[in-house]
Design an enzyme around this catalytic site. Structure first.
Site, PDB file in Angstrom:
ATOM      1  N   CYS A   1       0.774  -1.308   0.008  1.00  0.00           N
ATOM      2  CA  CYS A   1       0.137   0.428   0.335  1.00  0.00           C
ATOM      3  C   CYS A   1       0.677   1.527  -0.063  1.00  0.00           C
ATOM      4  CB  CYS A   1      -1.049   0.056   1.396  1.00  0.00           C
ATOM      5  SG  CYS A   1      -1.925  -1.529   1.240  1.00  0.00           S
TER       6      CYS A   1
ATOM      7  N   HIS B   1      -8.887   3.402  -2.373  1.00  0.00           N
ATOM      8  CA  HIS B   1      -7.667   2.824  -2.038  1.00  0.00           C
ATOM      9  C   HIS B   1      -7.019   1.658  -3.882  1.00  0.00           C
ATOM     10  CE1 HIS B   1      -3.885   1.101  -0.096  1.00  0.00           C
ATOM     11  NE2 HIS B   1      -4.518   0.463   0.342  1.00  0.00           N
TER      12      HIS B   1
ATOM     13  N   CYS C   1      -0.534   2.335   6.561  1.00  0.00           N
ATOM     14  CA  CYS C   1      -0.624   1.401   7.170  1.00  0.00           C
ATOM     15  C   CYS C   1       0.305   0.359   6.046  1.00  0.00           C
ATOM     16  CB  CYS C   1      -1.420   0.309   7.554  1.00  0.00           C
ATOM     17  SG  CYS C   1      -3.067   0.080   6.786  1.00  0.00           S
TER      18      CYS C   1
ATOM     19  N   GLY D   1       1.173  -3.627   4.313  1.00  0.00           N
ATOM     20  CA  GLY D   1       0.488  -5.652   4.303  1.00  0.00           C
ATOM     21  C   GLY D   1       1.716  -6.403   4.804  1.00  0.00           C
TER      22      GLY D   1
END
Length: 398
Positions: free
Chosen positions: A94, A354, A384, A386
Site C-alpha cells: 500500500c 484504495h 499501514c 501489509g
C-alpha cells in the site's frame, strides 16, 4: 561526496479513482492508464525537456499479468517519453507509490539526478489483491510467531479493533464522515486541479449493423463517494472477516483502479527549465509492526518521519492518513492524539478508494495541491502496509 540538496515536486497529478470490477476503468489497462498519467504530468511542466528525466520509479502492489513486465518502463514508452528515460517498478504494497516518491527524491538529494518521475498505478479489476497465484511459505504455518503473515487484511483490522477497543459504532461513524467529507470536497471542486480526465471507451454490440459500436466518455470524478450512505445502512452490514466482528465492507477501503504521477526536480533543474516548485520533499520513514496488527503501522512511522524532518505533530497542517480500515485509522489517531480536523479533510480510502500501489502517489497529489490551495505549510501522507509496516512522508509548501 556530494552535498545533500533539496528535492522539489514540480508537477502532481492523478486519475480519478474507479470502482474495481464495475467502474469506469475496469477495462482500461494499467500500463495504458500510467502512460496517460505520465503524459498529463508533463503538460504541467511544458518548459521541461522530457529527455532531462533521469529515471522513473513507479509503485505497483501486484506487479504481474497486465501489471507485469516492468510496468514503469512500459508506461513510459506508451506515454511517449524518450527511449533514454529509464523505469523501475517497486513494491511495498500500500505504500508503493509513496515509496517511489521517496526513492526518486533520494536520487536528487544525493546529486545522482536532477529530474525524476515517481508515481503508482494499480488495476484491482485486472489483478486481484494477492495476485493471481499467491503462494505462502509453509514455514509461516509451522508456528504462531509468523502466522500473522497469512492473515487477510480484514482479520488484521479485527485484531486492531479488539486490541484498541474500537467500537462498531465509532467505525461506522468514521466511515460516514469520510463519505460526507468527500462529497463536500467534490461539490466544492477541491479535486479538480489534481485530476486529469481519461477518455474511456464503452463498447456494445450492434446486431443490426453486425458491428461493435464504441462510445467514448470522459472519466474525471472519483466514483467511490456515496451521498446515500447513512449510519442506518452501514449498521446493516455484517462482517465477513470474523464471527461477531465489527469490520465490514462499509467501514473498510474500497478496492479500486487508478494512477498518480509526480515530477521531482533539483534547484538546478528548476532554474534551468524555469519550473515552479509546488512543494519540497522533507522526509520519509517506514517502520515494522507485528503482521497481525499491521494497521497500526502509521503509529510508528509518523513519529519517525517527524524526527527526520525536525518537526512535531503540531507542525503538520494536513494529514492524509490512508483509511485502509476505520478501525486502524481510529487506533492510530487515538494513540498519537492526532487532531481530527487535520486528518483527511477531504475524505480518504473508505470513500475515495484504495488502488493499492497507486494510493501513496494519489494521496500525495491531493496533499500537495491542498498545500497550495489552502496556503498551509506542511502535509503528511501515511498508511499501514501489509505484512506489518507503516510508512509516512512529509511535504512542505514552497
Amino acid at each position: 561526496m556530494k552535498n545533500i540538496q533539496d528535492a522539489y515536486i514540480v508537477a502532481a497529478t492523478r486519475s480519478a479513482v474507479s470502482k474495481a470490477g464495475r467502474g469506469s476503468l475496469k477495462n482500461t489497462r494499467p500500463d495504458d492508464l500510467l502512460g496517460k498519467a505520465l503524459q498529463h504530468a508533463l503538460t504541467q511542466v511544458p518548459t521541461l525537456d522530457p529527455a532531462a528525466v533521469e529515471d522513473a520509479i513507479i509503485g505497483c502492489a501486484m506487479p504481474e499479468a497486465q501489471q507485469g513486465l516492468n510496468i514503469a518502463r512500459v508506461g513510459l514508452l506508451l506515454g511517449g517519453l524518450p527511449n533514454t528515460v529509464g523505469g523501475i517498478t517497486v513494491n511495498r504494497f500500500c505504500s508503493s507509490g509513496l515509496n517511489a516518491i521517496a526513492m526518486a527524491a533520494d536520487r536528487i538529494r544525493v546529486g545522482e539526478a536532477d529530474v525524476m518521475i515517481a508515481g503508482g498505478v494499480e488495476s484491482m479489476s485486472m489483478v486481484p489483491m494477492g495476485g493471481n497465484t499467491p503462494s505462502l511459505s509453509p514455514e509461516i504455518f509451522m508456528s504462531d510467531e509468523n502466522i500473522g503473515i497469512a492473515y487477510g487484511m480484514g482479520l488484521t483490522a479485527e485484531k486492531v479493533a479488539q486490541q484498541w477497543k474500537i467500537s462498531r459504532e465509532d467505525q461506522d461513524a468514521f466511515a460516514l464522515a469520510s463519505h460526507q467529507k468527500a462529497i463536500a470536497a467534490q461539490a466544492a471542486g477541491e479535486f479538480n486541479a489534481e485530476i486529469f480526465p481519461v477518455q474511456v471507451a464503452n463498447r456494445s454490440m450492434n446486431l443490426e449493423q453486425g458491428q461493435v459500436d464504441i462510445h467514448w466518455h470522459e472519466f474525471s470524478r472519483d466514483e467511490g463517494p456515496r451521498s446515500d450512505t447513512s449510519l442506518e445502512s452501514l449498521a446493516k452490514l455484517k462482517s465477513p472477516f470474523a464471527a461477531r466482528g465489527s469490520v465490514t465492507a462499509g467501514n473498510s477501503s474500497q478496492t479500486s483502479d487508478g494512477a498518480g504521477v509526480l515530477i521531482l526536480a533539483s534547484e538546478k533543474a528548476i532554474k534551468t527549465f524555469g519550473l515552479t516548485p509546488l512543494a519540497r520533499f522533507l522526509s520519509f520513514a517506514v517502520k515494522g509492526v507485528p503482521p497481525e496488527i499491521m494497521g497500526i503501522g502509521p503509529k510508528e512511522a509518523i513519529p519517525a518521519a517527524l524526527r527526520l524532518a525536525g518537526l512535531t505533530q503540531d507542525d503538520i497542517d494536513w494529514y492524509e492518513l490512508n483509511e485502509a480500515f476505520a478501525a486502524q485509522s481510529l487506533a492510530v489517531m487515538r494513540d498519537l492524539k492526532l487532531d481530527p480536523s487535520k486528518v483527511n479533510p477531504l475524505g480518504s480510502a473508505i470513500a475515495l478508494g484504495h488502488p493499492l500501489g497507486a494510493t501513496g502517489a494519489i494521496r500525495a497529489a491531493t496533499a500537495i495541491h491542498a498545500l497550495q490551495r489552502r496556503k498551509i505549510k506542511h502535509a503528511m501522507v501515511t498508511m499501514c502496509v501489509g505484512t506489518g509496516m507503516g510508512a509516512a512522508g512529509i511535504f512542505e509548501r514552497c
